[in-house]
Motif scaffolding. Structure first.
Motif: not given
Length: 1308
Positions: A41, A84, A86, A102-103, A129, A145
């Motif tokens: 990222n 994950t 981001t 995070s994701a 994102a 996002s």
């Protein structure tokens, strides 16, 4: 105090005695390998003030500048995210707070100082994102996002909640990243995957999808925006980078491109850029193919400078706005500085070429690379301040020590690489080529083959030759199915087993010949070769069963099938010490122990709250088993009765792999989904064993057979190969047996990280022949007498490598030409000094210095010193030759010290001591050379000890007490070396080393034996405590304290008295009465404590203390001895209701005297807490004592005012000097306190691992109210926590617990 409270304490005391013993984590964290920075990222690296942070896949690592040593240290690990990470954004208004996303659609606001979550937003309606704090309001975070909209989350206040930006939505292309304008309120820019920008500004028309690179106009091609940064000096300018179209400076108002920057080669592409705040118009970029850092100025289209920093490309860049502060270093004659520093605001010296004229600003760039490497690059100095190369960026599934070189540890990761680490330096030494998908498992080849077998998720298995750096074989029998485990047989090095999702366990030879193919009803996850029978292998299967196969038959059916687990079985492990015993870990959260000979499950270990992954038997103590789980913990089990001996909470995610060090069986490594590897010492679990070795106990107390060790309740015994080998070697020796025994066992039981280095130095001090020093001795801390010799031979090796020269500048302006001409004339006229001064003005120092001796040696030396002062001002390494040529060692040492280069300082000082550095001899008028040789070497000696002390202090405050001790031993300072071990709580090591070093270490060794005896009292190994104390000369009083505290029956007490050569309880009572009638207070107290009515000692001793305190000339030593003796009264007697008044007085006196002892030892962190404790006891309990609360607060104020003045540094203004009355109070205190008898023990305790961030529950100290960093110690209520360091210091000055219960504190 009311009787019910007494009864409560007593009941609690008797009921809790069993639980009170386990108050401290037994497993010590001794090392940590941090993860690398993720390459997936964009916004994964940020900086603020003197901190920077980067994101691995699941955790955020925060580094903080240590101002004292001018270096960045890992400060905290944040691992609240489960998917994950981001993006991360640091709050612009508050340096303690950052936001991360995070994701799993989650945003967390985290406080770095308190290391806790302050807010979380759970459903972000899509994966954020990019996220960023809103510059115009301190409490709002914006995130976005895909194609928008932009959400703004106000965290607190009246408008808290999530709102949608009115215009920033319905975009036609996905958003890569966005940036708020730092000064123009509400202005924001978005970068899209199609290469366009969208700009919004309150009060003006919004601009969507503008400024696409011209070459893309009218096409559908994507060229994503990879970087966006507003120009800090303008309201409208913006730097933009596109993946293929490079970098542009654009104007967000007129929507025009101002400059397009061009790269030296068409292949170069950029994904990260950053402005340099300290240099207007300057920015830096990092190439994404190779690690080239380029420096630009907006006024030029090509880079000003390029540095190749690494082979792999850049992923992220960030410039620290304030560079680490240099210590201020004053030169001798500031008034005469005609020169300008190359980094000052003045115009650059004229000799520079056009390119160099843009001098590099003193800035630090945080660089993150595609391979996970993270570093801090000093652009002014052109060097790394710090570089963590090659970290894993994803879950680490497996780790294994190399069998024949346990300094190397291999790790296998989700990121598709195997890496090999040196565990002494915690750095990566080798990395496999990568691109393997996921690597689930690894296995070293036996012996010295230097190969590793790896198992992957879709590319089969492979053998990687570590030294050659390439894959030499592949096995594809499982097709594209994932291989979960690979095991290279260590009894038969030709065989390798793999097990896979296809339901097969396959055994083949290393050249690929298939030997067996065992079919299972479902996926196979684990396999393990028996360590006793080369033809036996066990497997763990998804069908919940464990199977054992025998390879010597042709049958493909298992010999045994064990059932009982209620979910899939993952790993299986054979016991190395007990034939036929194996364990299995399962998704049912249990570990089961199976006995192959009985066909039965002999124990079920329950306690984990999630699937079990890592499994490891200890290779010396047959009943110790360690397991790691998805519940983030590591548990240590006693498999005899299934009890869990300890639970470790330090990992931040699932624990997958556990491995045991081959030569140090109580050192283990673990790896986890948090992408870290951690090193642990299990030695505290076998504490009595270590003490048995020190106390010269019989061999049967140390080494035994498995059956004896396995009998329930038996103390730990060593049954493995390492201890057997040590005993065999000792049996061969005829002399020095004790010394070798202590050294070999100490190395076997200590974790790596300096203990070997320490023993090498001890051998040097004991006059061992230098030829016996190990090969890698010169890599560690060497004894000072070897330092210059070893470094000289290293220099000779290096000179065979040719060094390249640097070219000078070209083209010079006319003023310079004129000065040069003038200088030439002066020279021809013989006016050398004038020539030299002009050359200095031109910056041509070397020409000036080469002819200066023509004026006089004195002038040359002065000129050399001027040049040195100038270079020191600039912090330039080129100063070194100038100082050495003029013999100015002190200036050079303080230059090195101010930059934290303590090893360099040490080397120069020792070279000077050996007479290698002498300035030119300048003759005095009468012809005699001046300079007093003898005085010089004295000076250098002091300097040497000063520098080695600083170096030791650097290691010590970094949590590496053993290496600190090495620094002191290197300059023969035995007392300080021993004291560092004590202050680092390395007590067993201190006794071993002290015993070998003999008389010079005696005072500290005796002190440590006393502390270890206190530890034995808490583990109720009383005989052992007595054995330790008998090793101390004149230990009668110490043995009295031991016997006084022993809580056995009269017969048991008399037995212990006999062992310690003391009279029986009855006789002691008579002796005490006699002494009391003769007015011998101390002796009366002593014998009453040993009698059957120890409480009779309390009124006598306390009366004496009161009389002393009421007189004006009492000192600490006149009171401490009798109080310390009284504090050893049996706890059950002290707790009786009839003693409550005496108990309160005893606690108050011990608390007060402890504050003075803590001042004497500089235990500054607990002095205020001890005063507070004593004041609270005075307030709450009914007592008449000659201490007043007002007096306590006046003393605390006086101490604070006077000690702060000593420790204040220049930066921490404002500062108020102590008042007259404060000075007076403090001077009286100092008179009472007197000197600490063992100088080295002055200074705070700091145990190994104190500076390692844990992920575990963050505890707050009940002494200081601050977050505890490092190991935690729980007090007797099981809830109140203090740091282990504070507990150790407290117990050394006050035997009673900070909770005021009258329980003794025993953290040793």
């Amino acid at each position: 105090m009311d009787p019910e409270m007494d009864a409560g304490i007593l009941k609690w005391f008797t009921g809790n005695e069993a639980e009170v013993k386990v108050k401290m984590s037994q497993v010590k964290q001794v090392g940590l390998l941090a993860a690398g920075c993720q390459p997936w990222n964009k916004d994964v690296c940020v900086a603020s003030g003197d901190r920077f942070a980067y994101c691995a896949t699941l955790a955020i690592y925060v580094y903080q500048l240590d101002h004292r040593y001018n270096e960045f240290k890992l400060y905290a690990i944040m691992s609240e995210h489960k998917k994950t990470i981001t993006a991360i954004s640091w709050c612009p208004h508050n340096p303690d707070i950052f936001a991360s996303a995070s994701a799993d659609n989650l945003i967390i606001i985290w406080n770095v100082a308190e290391q806790k979550v302050i807010a979380r937003l759970d459903n972000t309606k899509g994966i954020p994102a990019s996220l960023s704090w809103c510059w115009n309001s301190g409490e709002a975070v914006a995130f976005v996002s895909h194609r928008g909209p932009l959400y703004i989350w106000t965290i607190s206040g009246a408008d808290c909640g999530v709102a949608v930006h009115k215009e920033a939505h319905s975009f036609l292309s996905d958003i890569c990243l966005f940036r708020w304008h730092p000064r123009k309120k509400g202005k924001v820019v978005f970068g899209h995957t199609d290469g366009s920008l969208s700009i919004f500004q309150p009060g003006t028309k919004s601009q969507k999808h503008v400024l696409r690179p011209e070459s893309l106009e009218g096409t559908d091609e994507e060229d994503p925006i990879t970087a966006l940064e507003w120009d800090p000096l303008s309201t409208d300018y913006l730097l933009v980078a596109n993946l293929h179209n490079g970098i542009r400076l654009v104007d967000s108002e007129s929507l025009s491109c101002i400059t397009t920057f061009s790269f030296p080669s068409a292949a170069a592409s950029v994904q990260c850029l950053a402005w340099v705040p300290s240099a207007p118009g300057m920015f830096i970029t990092g190439d994404s193919q190779v690690g080239v850092l380029r420096v630009w100025n907006v006024s030029r289209t090509t880079p000003i400078d390029n540095f190749k920093l690494k082979k792999t490309g850049f992923h992220a860049l960030h410039v620290l706005s304030s560079s680490p502060k240099k210590k201020c270093y004053s030169t001798h004659s500031p008034s005469k500085n005609h020169h300008t520093s190359s980094t000052s605001e003045a115009i650059p010296p004229p000799t520079l070429s056009q390119n160099q004229a843009f001098s590099l600003p003193p800035g630090h760039a945080v660089c993150c690379f595609m391979d996970g490497g993270v570093g801090l690059y000093d652009m002014g100095e052109k060097k790394w301040n710090f570089l963590r190369d090659l970290g894993h960026v994803e879950t680490i599934f497996d780790c294994k020590f190399k069998p024949d070189d346990p300094n190397l540890l291999a790790t296998a990761s989700f990121d598709g690489t195997i890496k090999v680490w040196d565990i002494n330096t915690l750095t990566a030494v080798y990395t496999s080529p990568g691109n393997e998908g996921v690597i689930y498992s690894l296995s070293w080849a036996p012996g010295d083959l230097n190969c590793i077998a790896g198992a992957t998720s879709r590319n089969g298995a492979f053998i990687w030759d570590v030294k050659k750096g390439k894959t030499v074989t592949r096995f594809n029998e499982h097709g594209k199915n994932g291989i979960f485990c690979i095991a290279w047989s260590h009894k038969d090095s030709k065989r390798i087993a793999t097990c896979s999702g296809d339901g097969f366990c396959i055994i083949r030879t290393i050249d690929g010949k298939l030997l067996h193919k065992y079919k299972h009803p479902a996926a196979v996850f684990g396999c393990d070769w028996s360590q006793n029978n080369k033809d036996m292998i066990a497997t763990g299967c998804e069908d919940k069963s464990v199977r054992v196969y025998y390879l010597a038959t042709s049958s493909d059916q298992p010999l045994k099938v064990f059932t009982g687990h209620t979910a899939k079985v993952f790993h299986v492990r054979w016991s190395p010490l007990r034939e036929g015993i194996l364990c299995s870990g399962s998704d049912d959260s249990t570990v089961r122990i199976w006995d192959y000979t009985q066909d039965a499950c002999i124990n079920i270990l329950s306690g984990h709250k999630a699937p079990v992954r890592g499994l490891m038997w200890n290779t010396e103590v047959p009943y110790l088993l360690i397991s790691g789980s998805w519940d983030y913990t590591i548990r240590v089990w006693d498999t005899r009765d299934g009890t869990c001996l300890d639970t470790v909470y330090d990992h931040g995610a699932d624990v997958y792999g556990l491995t045991c060090h081959p030569n140090r069986p109580f050192t283990m490594a673990s790896c986890s989904r948090d992408s870290t590897v951690r090193l642990w010492s299990l030695t505290p679990l076998i504490s009595p064993l270590q003490i048995n070795i020190l106390a010269e106990q019989q061999w049967e107390e140390i080494i035994g057979n498995t059956d004896r060790a396995m009998s329930p309740g038996a103390p730990p015994l060593l049954c493995g190969k390492v201890s057997r080998d040590i005993k065999q070697e000792l049996d061969k020796l005829t002399s020095n047996v004790r010394i070798k025994k202590l050294r070999w066992f100490s190395e076997c039981l200590s974790p790596p990280g300096g203990s070997k280095n320490l023993w090498d130095l001890v051998a040097v001090l004991k006059d061992q022949d230098d030829s016996l020093l190990p090969q890698n001795y010169c890599k560690g801390i060497m004894h000072i007498k070897h330092l210059v010799r070893f470094k000289t031979s290293k220099a000779q090796e290096l000179t065979t490598v040719k060094m390249s020269k640097f070219g000078g500048g070209i083209g010079a302006p006319t003023k310079e030409e004129r000065l040069k001409e003038a200088a030439g004339i002066h020279l021809r006229l013989g006016q050398i000094q004038r020539y030299c001064e002009l050359m200095v003005e031109l910056g041509e120092w070397d020409k000036a210095l080469s002819v200066a001796p023509g004026v006089s040696m004195k002038y040359w030396k002065k000129l050399m010193q001027r040049r040195a002062d100038q270079l020191i001002q600039e912090g330039n390494d080129e100063v070194i030759p100038y100082c050495i040529a003029t013999g100015d060692v002190k200036k050079l040492v303080s230059f090195f010290t101010s930059r934290g280069q303590l090893n360099e300082a040490l080397l120069v000082t020792q070279a000077a001591r050996e007479g290698n550095i002498q300035g030119p001899q300048i003759s005095a008028p009468n012809g005699a050379a001046c300079g007093d040789g003898n005085n010089k070497s004295e000076d250098y000696n002091d300097l040497l000890h000063r520098v080695s002390k600083e170096l030791a202090e650097w290691y010590f405050q970094d949590g590496r007490a053993v290496l600190a001790a090495c620094c002191h031993l290197a300059v023969n300072d035995i007392e300080l070396a021993m004291s560092n071990l004590v202050r680092g709580n390395e007590l067993e090591l201190a006794v071993c080393v002290g015993t070998v070093l003999g008389d010079s270490a005696m005072p500290v060794t005796n002190y440590v034996l006393e502390l270890l005896a206190r530890r034995c009292m808490s583990t109720t190994t009383w005989d052992l405590a007595a054995d330790l104390l008998t090793m101390i000369p004149d230990s009668e009083l110490l043995l009295v304290k031991l016997c006084a505290f022993y809580p056995g029956s009269t017969a048991e007490v008399d037995d212990l008295h006999e062992k310690c050569h003391l009279p029986t309880c009855e006789e002691c009572l008579q002796i005490a009465a006699t002494f009391q009638s003769e007015g011998e207070t101390f002796q009366a107290v002593k014998y009453y404590l040993l009698s059957s009515v120890p409480e009779k000692a309390l009124p006598i001793g306390l009366l004496y203390v009161k009389e002393q305190l009421s007189s004006s000339d009492w000192t600490l030593d006149s009171i401490h001895e009798i109080l310390d003796l009284l504090s050893y009264i049996r706890t059950d007697r002290l707790m009786q209701h009839k003693c409550s008044e005496f108990r309160n007085e005893l606690l108050i006196f011990c608390g007060y005297i402890a504050t003075l002892l803590a001042m004497r030892r500089h235990y500054n962190s607990i002095v205020p807490a001890l005063y507070e404790y004593t004041s609270q006891l005075l307030k709450r309990r009914e007592v008449t004592v000659p201490i007043r609360i007002e007096q306590l607060s006046a003393e605390l104020d006086g101490w604070r005012a006077c000690t702060q003045s000593a420790s204040k540094s220049l930066e921490d203004l404002p500062y108020t000097p102590p008042s007259e009355s404060q000075r007076e109070v403090y001077s009286i205190l100092l008179k009472r306190i007197k000197e600490e008898p063992i100088k080295g023990l002055i200074g705070p305790d700091y145990v190994t691992g104190s500076n390692l961030p844990s992920h575990s529950d963050v505890h707050t100290s009940c002494l200081t109210g601050l977050r505890i960093q490092g190991p935690v110690y729980f007090l007797e209520d099981g809830r109140s926590a203090i740091s282990l360091n504070d507990a150790l210091m407290w117990a050394k000055v006050n035997p009673f617990s900070p909770l005021g219960t009258g329980m003794r504190l025993n953290p040793f």
